[in-house]
Scaffold this motif. Structure first.
Motif, mmCIF file in Angstrom:
data_model
loop_
_atom_site.group_PDB
_atom_site.id
_atom_site.type_symbol
_atom_site.label_atom_id
_atom_site.label_comp_id
_atom_site.label_asym_id
_atom_site.label_seq_id
_atom_site.Cartn_x
_atom_site.Cartn_y
_atom_site.Cartn_z
ATOM 1 N N ASP A 1 -3.804 -23.161 1.100
ATOM 2 C CA ASP A 1 -2.440 -23.167 0.580
ATOM 3 C C ASP A 1 -1.639 -21.943 1.016
ATOM 4 N N ASP A 2 -2.335 -20.938 1.566
ATOM 5 C CA ASP A 2 -1.608 -19.805 2.136
ATOM 6 C C ASP A 2 -0.906 -20.221 3.436
ATOM 7 N N TYR A 3 -1.355 -21.256 4.048
ATOM 8 C CA TYR A 3 -0.839 -21.652 5.362
ATOM 9 C C TYR A 3 -0.065 -22.957 5.357
ATOM 10 N N VAL A 4 -0.215 -23.736 4.310
ATOM 11 C CA VAL A 4 0.469 -25.029 4.287
ATOM 12 C C VAL A 4 1.305 -25.159 3.026
ATOM 13 N N LYS A 5 2.271 -26.056 3.078
ATOM 14 C CA LYS A 5 3.107 -26.318 1.905
ATOM 15 C C LYS A 5 3.463 -27.803 1.887
ATOM 16 N N ASN A 6 4.177 -28.204 0.860
ATOM 17 C CA ASN A 6 4.631 -29.596 0.732
ATOM 18 C C ASN A 6 3.502 -30.600 0.995
ATOM 19 N N VAL A 7 2.371 -30.386 0.348
ATOM 20 C CA VAL A 7 1.269 -31.330 0.573
ATOM 21 C C VAL A 7 1.645 -32.677 -0.052
ATOM 22 N N ARG A 8 1.505 -33.710 0.755
ATOM 23 C CA ARG A 8 1.774 -35.068 0.267
ATOM 24 C C ARG A 8 0.449 -35.834 0.331
ATOM 25 N N ALA A 9 0.131 -36.498 -0.767
ATOM 26 C CA ALA A 9 -1.118 -37.271 -0.741
ATOM 27 C C ALA A 9 -0.987 -38.465 -1.681
ATOM 28 N N MET A 10 -1.681 -39.504 -1.331
ATOM 29 C CA MET A 10 -1.602 -40.720 -2.125
ATOM 30 C C MET A 10 -2.998 -41.336 -2.217
ATOM 31 N N ALA A 11 -3.334 -41.777 -3.429
ATOM 32 C CA ALA A 11 -4.626 -42.445 -3.605
ATOM 33 C C ALA A 11 -4.420 -43.659 -4.506
ATOM 34 N N GLY A 12 -4.895 -44.774 -4.070
ATOM 35 C CA GLY A 12 -4.677 -45.988 -4.840
ATOM 36 C C GLY A 12 -5.961 -46.428 -5.562
ATOM 37 N N LYS B 1 3.671 -17.998 11.870
ATOM 38 C CA LYS B 1 2.205 -17.811 11.906
ATOM 39 C C LYS B 1 1.515 -19.113 12.284
ATOM 40 N N LEU B 2 2.189 -19.872 13.159
ATOM 41 C CA LEU B 2 1.690 -21.204 13.498
ATOM 42 C C LEU B 2 0.261 -21.167 14.047
ATOM 43 N N LYS B 3 0.039 -20.243 14.975
ATOM 44 C CA LYS B 3 -1.260 -20.166 15.634
ATOM 45 C C LYS B 3 -2.371 -19.883 14.608
ATOM 46 N N GLU B 4 -2.104 -18.855 13.821
ATOM 47 C CA GLU B 4 -3.033 -18.447 12.770
ATOM 48 C C GLU B 4 -3.290 -19.610 11.794
ATOM 49 N N SER B 5 -2.192 -20.294 11.436
ATOM 50 C CA SER B 5 -2.318 -21.401 10.490
ATOM 51 C C SER B 5 -3.206 -22.493 11.059
ATOM 52 N N LYS B 6 -2.977 -22.841 12.327
ATOM 53 C CA LYS B 6 -3.789 -23.895 12.939
ATOM 54 C C LYS B 6 -5.252 -23.496 12.977
ATOM 55 N N ASP B 7 -5.459 -22.219 13.385
ATOM 56 C CA ASP B 7 -6.845 -21.750 13.439
ATOM 57 C C ASP B 7 -7.532 -21.944 12.092
ATOM 58 N N LYS C 1 3.392 -23.731 6.456
ATOM 59 C CA LYS C 1 4.152 -22.898 5.520
ATOM 60 C C LYS C 1 5.066 -21.928 6.266
ATOM 61 N N ASP C 2 4.534 -21.264 7.285
ATOM 62 C CA ASP C 2 5.315 -20.231 7.983
ATOM 63 C C ASP C 2 5.143 -20.430 9.488
ATOM 64 N N ASN C 3 6.229 -20.942 10.125
ATOM 65 C CA ASN C 3 6.127 -21.256 11.551
ATOM 66 C C ASN C 3 5.816 -20.045 12.429
ATOM 67 N N THR D 1 15.379 -21.959 14.602
ATOM 68 C CA THR D 1 14.339 -22.915 14.943
ATOM 69 C C THR D 1 13.036 -22.533 14.253
ATOM 70 N N LYS D 2 12.729 -21.219 14.294
ATOM 71 C CA LYS D 2 11.480 -20.775 13.667
ATOM 72 C C LYS D 2 11.526 -20.992 12.171
ATOM 73 N N LYS D 3 12.698 -20.719 11.584
ATOM 74 C CA LYS D 3 12.799 -20.760 10.142
ATOM 75 C C LYS D 3 12.924 -22.199 9.624
ATOM 76 N N ASN D 4 13.736 -22.995 10.319
ATOM 77 C CA ASN D 4 14.116 -24.286 9.740
ATOM 78 C C ASN D 4 13.345 -25.495 10.261
ATOM 79 N N THR D 5 12.634 -25.334 11.378
ATOM 80 C CA THR D 5 11.915 -26.499 11.867
ATOM 81 C C THR D 5 10.728 -26.784 10.952
#
Ligand SMILES: Nc1ncnc2c1ncn2[C@@H]1O[C@H](COP(=O)(O)OP(=O)(O)O)[C@@H](O)[C@H]1O
Ligand SMILES: [Mg+2]
Lengths: 223, 384
Positions: free
Chosen positions: B94-105, B223-229, B219-221, B51-55
């Motif tokens: 970017d140390d805490y997040v991955k797969n950034v999706r963004a769109m601009a028209g 470290k969820l708390k740290e990432s949110k902070d 990026k790493d579940n 769950t930690k790894k794959n969610t």
């Protein structure tokens, strides 16, 4: 020549509620080669006295001496293993061991090699009239008289000089009773053992050399 | 203790087979439960790890009030921060997040009725979802990665493909750019030219622009708390009370299901871990009663042994020997059954069942201690 004597023996059963005086000053000297019958009403202390002779406990006061040594001073486990055997009304055999294993049990405890132990046990079983075909049976496949004879064979196999019997015929019919008494008598007279029988049965008492009457934990004058 | 004594004791044990089997069964049951319990625990631990790894915990950028995530009008600088282009400004999102999706028209003057759409990845635009039957086919030498770069390239619907492979776009009167076609959009929307998110219109010149939608994953579940902070140092927790100012943006971290499944697994684990000591206590008690029952019916037998001249300790060890033998036999049997059920022999299961068996034996030993204290003066009593 071994001797067994009681000197001013008293015994009390104690628990937190009460004290029961079961033996009240018995002094007596038992000799080998004789059959003693201890008679008396129920509750007069016969079993208690016999148990003290067997070294199951030590007197509250006074002493039981075997070969001049008080039972309170000797290793009583060793005393029971080698010098004294008790036969009970309810036989007290091991019900999951065969007749032969029962008779040989004390010899196993003595660390006698198995073959020798069983040889000796067989000899004693045959002597008390148990047949070879019964050796492999469990005790409850034998009659009461036969079970008692197995108990006697067990005592004989030990080689004990003193045979104590607490109402040995209490559960037996008269024919079997006579047979058991005969065996016990022979042990005293032919093998020079000291046989002490506690009994209610007048016919057993009659067969004894000496009858001791017990009342309130003490012997009356011997008859 | 002589061999013949042990041998007749063993024979008696076999002749009392029902009682013996019961003691074996009790010991076996303890071992089997240790195996099963350990199996359950290790499966739950595995589930926890998985769950930690794959969610995937995804986060959606919203406006300040959290009421919209579609038409953000958020400056592209925020996406630069998320994708790690602002590290020199001490932003390490970017140390805490991955797969950034963004769109601009961007609407276009020409080609007419066409729009330019900047995307960071194919899944940045829901219209390109393969579920809708869309497939993107890159030309030889190109892949989705090109969308992350700054090359002046584009992906278009088949009807827009030109002979020279280039397409000319102009968002306003002053700007015109020639963009190379590197992929075809089959079954997708028409009239939209997709290009890399950070593509400049003229070489070397990047301009800030407005972003419509943006989302990313943690990026790493672990470290969820740290990432949110850290995320909330740049974004805010959206709140309907907030007034949109066009400068502050919110992030919704969609971690409820993640927390829920973690909570479930953890409470299962806590339960299972509590059951182990409980099992031990139960085994100790069962051992005590088994020993008690085993010796109770045999008081006369032990008293007779004493009367014959056996020492207290001799009898005690004989009884303990019997119990140890039966317990060891039960443990082996239980281990076999446990192995069949679980399909493996984990060292933890073995050590736990050893402890459980030991507790069981201690229980029986305490019960068996009674025989040392039997009053042999009562041997001739007719009752019992
Ligand atoms: N284990 C015991 N605890 C307390 N009192 C006992 C116990 N055994 C026997 N007594 C008492 O001791 C007395 C003598 O008992 P016992 O020796 O058994 O007599 P007998 O064998 O002649 O019937 C009796 O009053 C009996 O109630
Ligand atoms: Mg009596």
């Amino acid at each position: 020549m071994n001797s067994l004597s009681a000197k001013e023996v008293f015994y009390e059963y104690r628990n937190s509620f009460q004290t029961v005086k079961a033996v009240n000053g018995i002094s007596y000297n038992f000799e080998s080669g004789r059959v003693y019958a201890v008679v008396g009403v129920s509750g007069s202390g016969k079993t208690t006295f016999l148990s003290l002779l067997a070294g199951l406990d030590i007197p509250t006061e006074g002493k039981i001496e075997f070969d001049g040594n008080a039972t309170s001073d000797i290793d009583r486990d060793n005393y029971r293993l080698n010098h004294v055997s008790v036969i009970y009304q309810n036989f007290n055999l091991f019900y999951h061991l065969t007749v032969l294993e029962n008779a040989a049990y004390p010899l196993y405890v003595k660390k006698m090699p198995k073959a020798a132990a069983e040889e000796l046990a067989k000899e004693k079983l045959l002597k008390v009239g148990i047949t070879e075909s019964q050796f492999k049976r469990l005790p409850n496949m034998l009659s009461g008289g036969e079970q008692q004879r197995v108990a006697i064979a067990r005592a004989l196999a030990c080689g004990s000089e003193i045979i104590l019997a607490d109402e040995p015929t209490g559960n037996l019919d008269s024919k079997n009773s006579r047979n058991i008494v005969e065996i016990l008598k022979n042990l005293a007279h032919e093998e020079n053992r000291c046989v002490i029988i506690v009994t209610h049965d007048p016919s057993v008492a009659e067969a004894a050399d000496i009858v001791l009457k017990m009342e309130d934990g003490a012997f009356e004058d011997s008859i | 203790m002589s061999f013949s004594l042990l041998s007749v004791t063993f024979k008696a044990l076999c002749r009392r087979w029902i009682a013996s089997l019961l003691l074996v069964a009790v010991a076996a049951a303890g071992t089997v439960s240790a195996f099963v319990l350990n199996g359950l625990i290790s499966r739950q631990e595995e589930a926890l790890e998985n769950t930690k790894k794959n969610t995937v915990i995804s986060c959606v950028v919203t406006d300040y009030s959290g009421s919209s995530s579609g038409n953000l009008s958020m400056l592209s600088a925020f996406v630069e921060m998320l994708t790690g282009k602002r590290r020199e400004r001490d932003c390490f999102l970017d140390d805490y997040v991955k797969n950034v999706r963004a769109m601009a028209g961007t609407p276009l003057l020409s080609p007419e009725n066409h729009a330019l759409r900047r995307i960071l990845s194919i899944d940045s635009d829901p219209l390109l979802d393969p579920i809708n039957g869309v497939s993107v086919e890159f030309y030889e030498g190109y892949s989705e990665e090109v969308l992350q770069g700054r090359e002046m390239v584009c992906i278009v619907a088949p009807d827009m493909v030109t002979e020279n492979g280039y397409i000319i776009v102009s968002p306003d009167e002053n700007t015109e750019a020639e963009i190379k076609i590197v992929g075809i959009l089959n079954g997708g929307p028409t009239g939209i030219i997709y290009c890399p998110f950070f593509m400049p219109f003229e070489e070397e010149i990047s301009v800030a622009f407005y972003v419509n939608t943006c989302s990313f994953d943690i990026k790493d579940n672990t470290k969820l708390k740290e990432s949110k902070d850290y995320i909330y140092e740049f974004f805010v927790v959206p709140d309907v009370m907030n007034k949109n100012d066009g400068l502050t943006f919110g992030v919704l971290v969609q971690d409820e299901t993640y927390h829920k499944s973690l909570g479930e697994i953890n409470s299962n684990l806590t339960m299972l871990r509590i059951m182990l000591p409980v099992l031990m206590i139960i085994c100790g008690c069962i051992g005590f009663f088994a020993g008690f029952l085993m010796t109770k019916g045999r008081i006369r037998e032990f008293a007779t042994m004493r009367c014959i001249g056996m020492k207290k300790m001799q009898i005690f060890f004989l009884v303990i020997g019997e119990l140890l033998f039966l317990a060891a036999f039960g443990m082996l049997l239980g281990g076999g059954i446990g192995f069949i059920i679980e399909g493996n022999l984990s060292p933890k299961a073995i050590s736990d069942s050893a402890i459980i068996t030991a507790v069981y034996i201690i229980g029986t030993a305490i019960a068996a201690l009674r025989i040392v204290r039997i009053n042999i003066m009562k041997l001739s009593n007719k009752e019992e």
